[in-house]
Structure formats: structure tokens, C-alpha cells
Design an enzyme around this catalytic site. Structure first.
Site, PDB file in Angstrom:
ATOM      1  CB  THR A  28      -0.921   0.050   1.232  1.00  0.00           C
ATOM      2  OG1 THR A  28      -0.127   0.046   2.426  1.00  0.00           O
ATOM      3  CG2 THR A  28      -1.910  -1.104   1.233  1.00  0.00           C
ATOM      4  CG  ASN A  30       1.321   4.041   3.820  1.00  0.00           C
ATOM      5  OD1 ASN A  30       1.556   3.005   3.189  1.00  0.00           O
ATOM      6  ND2 ASN A  30       0.709   4.046   4.985  1.00  0.00           N
ATOM      7  CD  GLU A  80      -2.652   1.148   4.739  1.00  0.00           C
ATOM      8  OE1 GLU A  80      -1.694   0.537   4.268  1.00  0.00           O
ATOM      9  OE2 GLU A  80      -3.157   0.857   5.832  1.00  0.00           O
TER      10      GLU A  80
HETATM   11  P1  ADP Z   1       5.096   0.801   3.612  1.00  0.00           P
HETATM   12  O1  ADP Z   1       4.823   0.351   5.009  1.00  0.00           O
HETATM   13  O2  ADP Z   1       6.363   1.609   3.489  1.00  0.00           O
HETATM   14  O3  ADP Z   1       3.923   1.533   3.004  1.00  0.00           O
HETATM   15  P2  ADP Z   1       4.352  -1.498   1.974  1.00  0.00           P
HETATM   16  O4  ADP Z   1       4.743  -2.913   2.273  1.00  0.00           O
HETATM   17  O5  ADP Z   1       2.923  -1.092   2.165  1.00  0.00           O
HETATM   18  O6  ADP Z   1       5.339  -0.544   2.767  1.00  0.00           O
HETATM   19  O7  ADP Z   1       4.779  -1.261   0.466  1.00  0.00           O
HETATM   20  C1  ADP Z   1       4.433  -0.036  -0.137  1.00  0.00           C
HETATM   21  C2  ADP Z   1       5.353   0.355  -1.281  1.00  0.00           C
HETATM   22  O8  ADP Z   1       5.407  -0.678  -2.276  1.00  0.00           O
HETATM   23  C3  ADP Z   1       4.805   1.574  -2.005  1.00  0.00           C
HETATM   24  O9  ADP Z   1       5.188   2.781  -1.382  1.00  0.00           O
HETATM   25  C4  ADP Z   1       5.390   1.414  -3.403  1.00  0.00           C
HETATM   26  O10 ADP Z   1       6.672   2.041  -3.468  1.00  0.00           O
HETATM   27  C5  ADP Z   1       5.561  -0.101  -3.553  1.00  0.00           C
HETATM   28  N1  ADP Z   1       4.562  -0.766  -4.422  1.00  0.00           N
HETATM   29  C6  ADP Z   1       4.884  -1.715  -5.345  1.00  0.00           C
HETATM   30  N2  ADP Z   1       3.790  -2.160  -5.977  1.00  0.00           N
HETATM   31  C7  ADP Z   1       2.711  -1.488  -5.444  1.00  0.00           C
HETATM   32  C8  ADP Z   1       1.301  -1.532  -5.716  1.00  0.00           C
HETATM   33  N3  ADP Z   1       0.784  -2.340  -6.638  1.00  0.00           N
HETATM   34  N4  ADP Z   1       0.495  -0.698  -4.988  1.00  0.00           N
HETATM   35  C9  ADP Z   1       1.030   0.116  -4.054  1.00  0.00           C
HETATM   36  N5  ADP Z   1       2.355   0.192  -3.758  1.00  0.00           N
HETATM   37  C10 ADP Z   1       3.209  -0.599  -4.450  1.00  0.00           C
HETATM   38  N1  RBF Z   2      -7.089  -2.625   8.243  1.00  0.00           N
HETATM   39  C1  RBF Z   2      -7.981  -2.910   9.223  1.00  0.00           C
HETATM   40  O1  RBF Z   2      -7.642  -2.872  10.406  1.00  0.00           O
HETATM   41  N2  RBF Z   2      -9.280  -3.243   8.942  1.00  0.00           N
HETATM   42  C2  RBF Z   2      -9.734  -3.332   7.648  1.00  0.00           C
HETATM   43  O2  RBF Z   2     -10.907  -3.642   7.442  1.00  0.00           O
HETATM   44  C3  RBF Z   2      -8.803  -3.054   6.586  1.00  0.00           C
HETATM   45  N3  RBF Z   2      -9.196  -3.135   5.303  1.00  0.00           N
HETATM   46  C4  RBF Z   2      -8.286  -2.860   4.307  1.00  0.00           C
HETATM   47  C5  RBF Z   2      -8.683  -2.953   2.976  1.00  0.00           C
HETATM   48  C6  RBF Z   2      -7.789  -2.693   1.941  1.00  0.00           C
HETATM   49  C7  RBF Z   2      -8.255  -2.794   0.525  1.00  0.00           C
HETATM   50  C8  RBF Z   2      -6.450  -2.334   2.244  1.00  0.00           C
HETATM   51  C9  RBF Z   2      -5.467  -2.057   1.155  1.00  0.00           C
HETATM   52  C10 RBF Z   2      -6.042  -2.240   3.562  1.00  0.00           C
HETATM   53  C11 RBF Z   2      -6.948  -2.492   4.607  1.00  0.00           C
HETATM   54  N4  RBF Z   2      -6.564  -2.410   5.939  1.00  0.00           N
HETATM   55  C12 RBF Z   2      -7.466  -2.692   6.941  1.00  0.00           C
HETATM   56  C13 RBF Z   2      -5.229  -1.884   6.277  1.00  0.00           C
HETATM   57  C14 RBF Z   2      -4.237  -2.959   6.593  1.00  0.00           C
HETATM   58  O3  RBF Z   2      -4.305  -3.181   7.989  1.00  0.00           O
HETATM   59  C15 RBF Z   2      -2.852  -2.454   6.228  1.00  0.00           C
HETATM   60  O4  RBF Z   2      -2.728  -2.234   4.855  1.00  0.00           O
HETATM   61  C16 RBF Z   2      -1.820  -3.430   6.734  1.00  0.00           C
HETATM   62  O5  RBF Z   2      -0.589  -2.803   6.735  1.00  0.00           O
HETATM   63  C17 RBF Z   2      -1.830  -4.740   5.958  1.00  0.00           C
HETATM   64  O6  RBF Z   2      -0.890  -5.633   6.521  1.00  0.00           O
HETATM   65 MG    MG Z   3       1.897   0.841   2.996  1.00  0.00          MG
END
Ligand code: ADP
Ligand code: RBF
Ligand code: MG
Length: 146
Positions: A28, A30, A80
């Protein structure tokens, strides 16, 4: 609520909580705090679907979580975005534009990480369907995107 949508947001991609969402198959991107603080105060927290664009790459489908993640009990609200596209590499520091088109469900707590992942997979399926509808498709071509 619906009067606030579509909602257009843009900002830089920053490091998130580093919980390894990526390892779960759901990275995701952020937004920084100032984007979170610019949200309409009466926007319902929850899971949304819409469109996303990194820099001037193509516009892809996305699902976004806007809220406090009850599963993790975050102290600060976050926005996110999981983009429904396979990227070759990370894009931290890039510009991310999103158009939040519609609402899928409220945020929930889950008994296990597996349940959270299953819910996210279902969100992606639902987003796919909704975004293929005509009204949603029109927003993909909005002048907001480059
Ligand atoms: P963080 O805790 O730093 O957000 P994540 O495990 O959520 O780490 O990974 C997020 C990062 O992964 C994004 O900031 C982006 O650089 C990269 N990324 C790669 N593919 C995707 C995707 N399909 N959607 C969102 N982020 C992606
Ligand atoms: N976090 C929650 O605590 N409850 C949720 O219902 C929830 N739904 C999510 C749905 C989507 C599509 C995404 C991308 C994230 C959601 N998350 C939710 C956030 C999730 O806790 C976060 O992305 C974590 O870091 C995943 O490991
Ligand atoms: Mg993230």
C-alpha cells in the site's frame, strides 16, 4: 457521504508502517500526514475503490483504506492505496494521484491476519466489478490525471 465523492487527492508516496504489507501480496502506497489532514472532516473511514496514477504512468484501478486500521489500532489516521497493477520496482517519493470513486465497506477488526487478507482480496474483486461500470470509467479519463 456520497456528496464528497469523487474525491481527488495527490501527494508524495512516503514510507508507511513497514508492516510488510508487500509480503502479504498487498503493498500500500502511503500518503504523508498533510494529505491525511486535508481530507474532508466528514468523510467516513473505510475501504474505497477508485483510480490511481504514479507520476505520468498509466491510470490503474486501486483499492484504498482510509482510516485507523482497527486491526492494528493505529493512533493516526492513514490513507493507503493498493494499486491493482504489478510494478517492477518501488516508487517511494513519486507523485501519486488518486480519484476515490466509491465506498466499499467500513473498516473492521479481524481475528487473524489471514482473515484481513481474505477481506482485502474480496475488496479487490468488488473494486474490479465497480470500476468496470460506465460512471466509474468516465473518471479514469478525468483531466485530473496526466
Ligand atoms: P510501507 O509500510 O512503506 O507503506 P508497503 O509494504 O505497504 O510498505 O509497500 C508499499 C510500497 O510498495 C509503495 O510505497 C510502493 O513504493 C511499492 N509498491 C509496489 N507495488 C505497489 C502496488 N501495486 N500498490 C502500491 N504500492 C506498491
Ligand atoms: N485494516 C484494518 O484494520 N481493517 C480493515 O478492514 C482493513 N481493510 C483494508 C482494505 C484494503 C483494501 C487495504 C489495502 C487495507 C486495509 N486495511 C485494513 C489496512 C491494513 O491493515 C494495512 O494495509 C496493513 O498494513 C496490511 O498488513
Ligand atoms: Mg503501505
Amino acid at each position: 457521504m456520497s456528496s464528497l465523492l469523487p474525491l481527488f487527492l495527490k501527494g508524495k508516496v512516503v514510507k508507511g508502517f513497514g508492516r510488510g504489507s508487500k509480503d502479504l501480496g498487498c503493498p500500500t502506497a502511503n500518503y504523508p500526514l498533510e494529505v491525511v489532514q486535508s481530507l474532508p472532516k466528514n468523510l467516513d473511514p473505510g475501504v474505497y475503490y477508485g483510480w490511481a496514477q504514479v507520476d505520468s504512468q498509466p491510470v490503474y484501478k486501486m483499492v484504498a483504506n482510509i482510516g485507523w486500521c482497527p486491526f492494528y489500532q493505529n493512533k493516526q489516521m492513514s490513507v493507503e492505496t493498493h494499486i491493482m497493477h504489478k510494478f517492477e520496482k518501488d516508487f517511494y517519493e513519486s507523485n501519486l494521484k488518486i480519484c476515490v470513486v466509491g465506498y466499499l465497506r467500513p473498516e473492521k477488526n479481524f481475528n487473524s491476519l489471514d482473515d484481513l487478507i481474505d477481506a482485502i482480496k474480496q475488496d479487490i474483486v468488488n473494486a474490479e466489478t465497480r470500476l468496470n461500470e460506465n460512471e466509474a470509467m468516465k473518471l479514469k479519463a478525468d483531466v485530473f490525471f496526466d
